[in-house]
Design a protein around this motif. Structure first.
Motif, PDB file in Angstrom:
ATOM      1  N   LYS A  70       0.726  -1.238  -0.003  1.00  0.00           N
ATOM      2  CA  LYS A  70      -0.093  -0.066  -0.057  1.00  0.00           C
ATOM      3  C   LYS A  70       0.841   1.210   0.097  1.00  0.00           C
ATOM      4  CE  LYS A  70      -4.002  -1.871   0.209  1.00  0.00           C
ATOM      5  NZ  LYS A  70      -5.087  -1.892  -0.840  1.00  0.00           N
ATOM      6  N   ARG A  76      -2.642  14.119   1.484  1.00  0.00           N
ATOM      7  CA  ARG A  76      -2.944  14.346  -0.181  1.00  0.00           C
ATOM      8  C   ARG A  76      -3.394  15.662  -0.476  1.00  0.00           C
ATOM      9  NH1 ARG A  76      -3.558   9.630  -3.055  1.00  0.00           N
ATOM     10  NH2 ARG A  76      -4.510   8.468  -1.343  1.00  0.00           N
ATOM     11  N   ARG A  82      -5.032  10.601  -8.702  1.00  0.00           N
ATOM     12  CA  ARG A  82      -4.416   9.220  -8.902  1.00  0.00           C
ATOM     13  C   ARG A  82      -4.225   8.809 -10.406  1.00  0.00           C
ATOM     14  NH1 ARG A  82      -4.929   5.999  -3.977  1.00  0.00           N
ATOM     15  NH2 ARG A  82      -4.181   4.439  -5.062  1.00  0.00           N
ATOM     16  N   TYR A  83      -5.179   9.441 -11.098  1.00  0.00           N
ATOM     17  CA  TYR A  83      -5.188   9.372 -12.760  1.00  0.00           C
ATOM     18  C   TYR A  83      -4.544  10.045 -13.489  1.00  0.00           C
ATOM     19  CZ  TYR A  83      -7.835   5.331 -10.671  1.00  0.00           C
ATOM     20  OH  TYR A  83      -8.502   4.147 -10.342  1.00  0.00           O
TER      21      TYR A  83
ATOM     22  N   ASP B 255      -8.878   5.338  -1.269  1.00  0.00           N
ATOM     23  CA  ASP B 255      -8.158   4.146  -0.802  1.00  0.00           C
ATOM     24  C   ASP B 255      -8.975   2.872  -0.968  1.00  0.00           C
ATOM     25  OD1 ASP B 255      -6.009   5.640   1.328  1.00  0.00           O
ATOM     26  OD2 ASP B 255      -5.840   5.484  -0.908  1.00  0.00           O
ATOM     27  N   SER B 258      -9.724   1.976  -4.372  1.00  0.00           N
ATOM     28  CA  SER B 258      -8.616   2.044  -5.147  1.00  0.00           C
ATOM     29  C   SER B 258      -8.396   0.639  -6.201  1.00  0.00           C
ATOM     30  CB  SER B 258      -7.426   2.753  -4.531  1.00  0.00           C
ATOM     31  OG  SER B 258      -6.945   1.416  -3.814  1.00  0.00           O
ATOM     32  N   PRO B 259      -8.395  -0.417  -5.672  1.00  0.00           N
ATOM     33  CA  PRO B 259      -8.032  -1.649  -6.652  1.00  0.00           C
ATOM     34  C   PRO B 259      -8.960  -1.494  -7.771  1.00  0.00           C
ATOM     35  CG  PRO B 259      -7.776  -2.570  -4.457  1.00  0.00           C
ATOM     36  CD  PRO B 259      -8.515  -1.004  -4.448  1.00  0.00           C
ATOM     37  N   SER B 261     -10.851   1.220  -8.876  1.00  0.00           N
ATOM     38  CA  SER B 261     -11.497   2.363  -9.392  1.00  0.00           C
ATOM     39  C   SER B 261     -11.332   2.581 -11.008  1.00  0.00           C
ATOM     40  CB  SER B 261     -10.487   3.437  -8.891  1.00  0.00           C
ATOM     41  OG  SER B 261     -10.479   3.820  -7.613  1.00  0.00           O
TER      42      SER B 261
END
Lengths: 199, 634
Positions: A70, A76, A82-83, B255, B258-259, B261
Motif C-alpha cells: 500500500k 494528499r 491518482r489518474y 483508498d 482504489s484497486p 477504480s
C-alpha cells in the motif's frame, strides 16, 4: 489570444480544445507485437495444464493472499490525482478562468432557521389526501355516518334489480360443495357365508 | 375454508418480499447469502431487485392511469354471489355504498380503462427464479445503448440496523457490492459482481454520515455576531478545518475503492482507430485468459483494465494484477500485458484525439450509498446516476428515439427560471438575476416571486429547460404528487441546498429525493446537489454550467470566462475584464454539448477549487447533450 493556464496545466502547453483545434499528428511506427511470446520464454517454470494452474470457469476473484504494498500517503494534496488527467480530453480542457479567491463573507446569504427547516425537511407523503372515489366515501363516513345514510336514502337513483343483470362469472361453480363426512368407526365385516371352512 | 385451485394458484404468486420496505431487507439478505454460497449470479438478481420497491410505483405518471382501473358499481353488482346478493337486500349500509358509487360515477366523465400495465414498470414482477431473473436483467442491459457502461452499487445487509432510522443505517458498517451490469464485453460475457469490504469501511460510513451535519454546523452563523475580525477569522479556520476533514474522507474513500477504480472508466468514443485497437486488445486478453485458464470474472476485469491502461499509474496496474491472481507468474505476465497495452493506447490517442474521450457511465446507486461522492473516484469521467435499473429502463424506453450515441439529445432554445422565490437571498438573487437577464434574455424569468402549481406544471416543466435557484429543491412551492402525475419535458437544474439529496420519512422506510418526482414524470435529466453549499460558490458553479451548456440569447454578450468576477460576485455588475473584451461571436468553441462533461470539470475543481464546493453536483437520469450548442462529434 493568450491561453491562461490553470494550476493543473502548469508547465504543459496544450491547446484549449484538442478535439476541435488539434491536428492529428503523424503516426509513428507501431511497436512489434509478440510480447506474450517473449514473456512465455522468459518466465521460468511456467508449465501449462498443470493442476496448480487449472481454474474452473466462472471462478470468483478472491481477496489476494498476498497483500499488495500500500502507498503510505500521510496527506494528499488536492492536485495530486491518482489518474493521469492532463492528457485526456476533460482533464486537459481549460476553462479559461483565472481564479482568485474572493472573500465573499460580507456578500453571503447565510442560512437562517427557515432555511435549515426547509432544506432538510423529509419528503412528506401526500397520497392519502384528496383522492377520488373510495377515499371521498371514507371521508364522509368518518365525518358523519348517520347523515350519510339518511341523505342517500332520499336521493332518486335507478332501482337495483339483480334478476335482470347477467352474471359475469359462473357463480354456481364458485360455491364449494359441502363435503360429507361419514363417521364409520367399525370397518365392514367380511362376508363368511359363502366360504366353506374345513376343520 | 380451503381455497379452491384457482385461488391457490393466484395466492402462490404473491410473496411477502414484494411489499414495502421489508422487501429491501429481504432481498439484501438473499443477496448476501447467495454471494457467500458462491452463487454470484443469483446475488446479482437479488441486488437488482433490492433497488426497486413496489412503493416506487406510486411516483410514476403511469400510476394515474392505473387508478382509473377500479371496478364500477355495475361490475361489483355483476360479480356478486348468491350469498352476497342475499346480504345486499338485508343490509342497508351496503346499499348506501353502492348508491353513493353510482352517484359518483354519474358526476364525472368515465375514462377508458387501460387493459395492460406497461411492461417496463417492473420487468421482474413475474420472476421468482434467480436464474430466469438474471436472464431478463441481461436482456434489458444488452438492449440499452452500446455506448453505456452500467455499474450498480449496493450496500450489504446488516441485521443490526434492520429496523433503524436512516442516520443509523448509513452510519452502519457493511460491504459494497460493485456489479457490472453492462460492461465493455457485455456482447459476449454476462454481468459480474465484486464485493469490497475491509477494515476501513466501518470508519468511512460512520464519518460520512456526519458530513452534512458538520458542514451545516460550520456555516450556520449569525451575521450580526460576525462583525469583529476575530469572529470572521474563527469562521474561516473552522471552514478550512472542514475542508481538511472532507479531503481526508475522500482520500480514504478512494483508498478503499482504489484497486477497482478503473471500473469507473467509460467506453472510448468510437472511431475506426479505436475499434481496431479494441479488437487487438481483446484478442490479446482472450489469448492470455486461455493460456492461464482465467474465467469470465477475471476476463472482464482484465479487459476493462486493458482498455484504459494508459490512464492508470504503474502502481495501480500492479494493484490490479494482485487482485486478479495470487500466482506470481500470472501476476507478472498480466502486468507486462497491461504495460504493453498502455503504450499502444497512448500511441492511439496521439494519433486520434477522439480516442481520449469517453462515453458516460450510468451509476445505479443504492439509496444507502447515494450520499457518497462516487464521481470523485474518476473526476475526468462523465457520470449520471439513477435510482434503480427499473428507473433507467423506463427512462430509456420513453426517450430512446432521442438517444444518440448514448446521449439524450435535446435542442434548447427557450427555458424558464425561478430565482429566489422567497426573496430572502439578497446577494444570491442579485447575482443570478443579472446573469439570467444578461445571458438568457429570451427566457421566461420569475424573480422574487413564488410560483403557483399551475405555472410550474404547465409552463416551467414544459419548457426546453427549467432552472430553480433558491432554498432546497423547490418542492415547498409545488406538491410533489402534482409533478409526478404530470409529464416533465424540461432538463431540470435545481440549484439549492440538498436539492437532490435522498431523505427518509421514518423508520427504515424507502428514501426519496426531489428527483424521484421528476423522474416519475419522465423528466430526462436533473442536475442537483448532494449537500448544502454556500450561495456565492453555488452561484459561481451554476452560472458556469449554464453559460457553457446554453446558448446566449444575443451573441454580442461577453463570454462568461471574460467577465470580471469580483464586481459580479459582490454587486451583480457584469462587465469585461479589460478594454479588449471579446464577444460570443469571437468564441466559436465556447460551449460543451455534453452536460455531464461540464459536471466533470466541476468535479475536477476547475470552477471552484475547494472540495466542499465542487464534489456535491450530480446529474441524475439520462446523460444530456444540447445540440443547439455543439453537434455530436461522432
Amino acid at each position: 489570444m493568450d491561453q491562461i493556464l490553470n494550476k493543473e496545466n502548469t508547465g504543459i502547453n496544450l491547446p484549449a480544445n484538442p478535439i476541435k483545434n488539434g491536428v492529428p499528428t503523424n503516426s509513428v511506427l507501431k511497436k512489434p507485437l509478440g510480447n506474450l511470446d517473449n514473456v512465455m520464454h522468459q518466465t521460468p517454470g511456467i508449465t501449462p495444464f498443470k493442476s496448480t494452474s487449472l481454474k474452473l470457469e466462472g471462478s470468483i476473484a478472491k481477496l489476494s493472499l498476498r497483500k499488495a504494498p500500500k502507498q503510505n500517503v500521510v496527506s494528499r494534496d488536492r492536485e495530486e490525482v491518482r489518474y493521469k488527467t492532463n492528457s485526456c480530453f476533460l482533464g486537459a480542457y481549460v476553462l479559461n478562468c483565472e481564479y482568485r479567491v474572493v472573500n465573499l463573507f460580507n456578500y453571503t446569504d447565510f442560512p437562517n432557521e427557515k432555511c435549515l427547516k426547509n432544506c432538510s425537511k423529509p419528503v412528506t407523503e401526500t397520497w392519502s389526501e384528496n383522492q377520488e372515489g373510495y377515499e371521498g366515501l371514507l371521508d364522509q363516513l368518518y365525518l358523519d355516518l348517520r347523515t350519510l345514510e339518511n341523505n342517500l336514502e332520499n336521493r332518486c337513483l335507478p332501482p337495483l334489480d339483480f334478476t335482470d343483470l347477467p352474471y359475469i362469472y359462473n357463480t354456481e361453480n364458485m360455491e364449494p360443495a359441502e363435503p360429507e363426512y361419514l363417521l364409520n368407526l367399525y370397518p365392514p365385516l367380511p362376508n363368511l357365508e359363502g366360504i366353506d371352512v374345513l376343520f | 375454508m380451503l381455497e379452491t385451485g384457482d385461488e391457490a394458484e393466484m395466492l402462490a404468486g404473491f410473496t411477502s418480499s414484494d411489499v414495502g420496505p421489508e422487501a429491501k431487507e429481504y432481498n439484501l439478505l438473499r443477496a448476501d447469502e447467495e454471494y457467500r454460497n458462491g452463487n454470484v449470479e443469483h446475488s446479482i438478481y437479488y441486488q437488482v431487485k433490492a433497488q426497486f420497491q413496489s412503493t416506487d410505483l406510486r411516483y410514476l405518471t403511469e400510476s394515474a392511469e392505473l387508478e382509473n382501473q377500479r371496478p364500477t358499481a355495475e361490475e361489483l353488482i355483476k360479480s356478486a354471489t348468491k350469498l352476497e346478493k342475499k346480504d345486499y337486500k338485508s343490509k342497508k349500509f351496503l346499499q348506501n355504498i353502492i348508491k353513493y358509487l353510482q352517484q359518483m360515477e354519474q358526476e364525472k366523465q368515465p375514462k377508458k380503462p387501460i387493459n395492460e400495465i406497461p411492461e417496463y414498470l417492473d420487468f421482474l414482477d413475474d420472476v421468482q427464479d434467480p436464474t430466469e431473473g438474471l436472464t431478463r436483467i441481461s436482456e434489458k442491459c444488452n438492449s440499452l445503448p452500446q455506448e453505456w457502461c452500467v455499474l450498480q452499487l449496493c450496500k450489504s445487509f446488516n441485521p443490526a440496523t434492520t429496523y433503524s432510522v436512516f442516520n443509523e443505517i448509513i452510519a452502519s458498517d457493511g460491504a459494497i457490492y460493485l456489479t457490472l451490469l453492462r460492461h465493455c464485453r457485455s456482447s459476449q460475457l454476462g454481468p459480474i459482481c465484486l464485493k469490497i469490504s475491509n477494515e476501513n469501511t466501518a470508519n468511512l460510513f460512520r464519518e460520512y454520515s456526519t458530513l452534512v451535519e458538520r458542514f451545516r454546523r460550520v456555516v450556520t452563523v449569525d451575521p450580526l455576531n460576525m462583525k469583529g475580525k476575530e469572529a470572521k477569522q474563527k469562521y474561516w479556520e473552522e471552514l478550512n478545518g472542514f475542508d481538511t476533514f472532507q479531503q481526508k474522507l475522500l482520500a480514504d474513500f478512494r483508498d478503499i475503492i482504489s484497486p477497482y477504480s478503473f471500473l469507473f472508466f467509460g467506453k472510448r468514443y468510437d472511431c475506426t482507430v479505436v475499434q481496431k485497437q479494441i479488437k487487438a486488445t481483446y484478442t490479446r486478453v482472450d489469448d492470455f485468459c486461455l493460456l492461464n485458464q482465467w474465467g469470465t470474472h477475471q476476463r472482464v476485469l482484465l479487459s476493462q483494465a486493458a482498455s484504459h491502461a494508459n490512464r492508470l499509474e504503474i502502481a495501480d496496474l500492479k494493484l490490479i494484477c494482485y487482485e486478479l491472481s495470487s500466482n506470481e507468474n500470472e501476476i507478472q505476465s498480466a502486468y507486462e500485458l497491461l504495460k504493453g497495452l498502455a503504450s499502444d493506447w497512448a500511441e492511439v490517442e496521439e494519433r486520434q484525439p477522439l480516442a481520449s474521450r469517453r462515453f458516460p457511465i450510468i451509476l445505479v446507486v443504492d439509496e444507502r450509498l447515494d450520499h457518497l461522492h462516487w464521481e470523485q473516484l474518476v473526476t475526468v469521467q462523465e457520470f449520471s446516476r439513477v435510482k434503480s435499473l427499473h428507473c433507467l429502463w423506463r427512462l430509456f424506453q420513453n426517450h430512446k428515439s432521442n438517444i444518440k450515441h448514448g446521449y439524450y439529445t435535446t435542442n434548447i432554445k427557450r427555458g424558464m427560471c425561478v430565482i429566489n422565490p422567497d426573496a430572502d437571498l439578497v446577494n444570491s438573487g442579485r447575482r443570478l438575476r443579472s446573469f439570467f437577464e444578461y445571458w438568457l434574455s429570451q427566457w421566461q424569468h420569475l424573480f422574487e416571486t413564488v410560483p403557483n402549481e399551475e405555472v410550474m406544471v404547465k409552463q416551467a416543466l414544459q419548457a426546453d429547460c427549467f432552472v430553480y435557484a433558491g432554498h432546497g429543491s423547490g418542492l415547498q412551492y409545488v406538491n410533489g404528487r402534482i409533478i409526478c402525475r404530470a409529464r416533465v419535458r424540461s432538463v431540470v437544474f435545481l440549484f439549492g441546498c440538498d436539492s437532490t439529496r435522498m431523505l427518509g420519512t421514518g423508520l427504515y422506510s424507502a428514501l426519496y429525493g426531489a428527483h424521484d418526482y421528476y423522474h416519475g414524470a419522465l423528466c430526462p435529466s436533473i442536475v442537483g446537489t448532494l449537500m448544502p453549499a454556500l450561495d456565492g460558490n453555488m452561484d459561481t458553479v451554476s452560472v458556469t454550467i449554464l453559460s457553457r451548456w446554453l446558448a446566449p440569447g444575443d451573441n454580442k454578450v461577453i463570454p462568461w470566462t471574460h467577465i470580471d468576477r469580483v464586481p459580479w460576485l459582490k454587486n451583480g455588475i457584469i462587465k469585461g475584464k479589460d478594454e479588449t473584451t471579446p464577444t460570443m461571436n469571437d468564441q466559436p468553441n465556447y460551449h460543451l454539448g455534453s452536460l455531464c462533461s461540464i459536471l466533470s470539470l466541476v468535479q475536477q475543481g476547475k470552477v471552484e477549487p475547494n472540495i466542499y464546493n465542487c464534489c456535491i453536483y450530480v446529474c441524475r437520469g439520462l446523460p444530456a447533450w444540447n445540440l443547439a450548442v455543439e453537434k455530436l462529434p461522432l
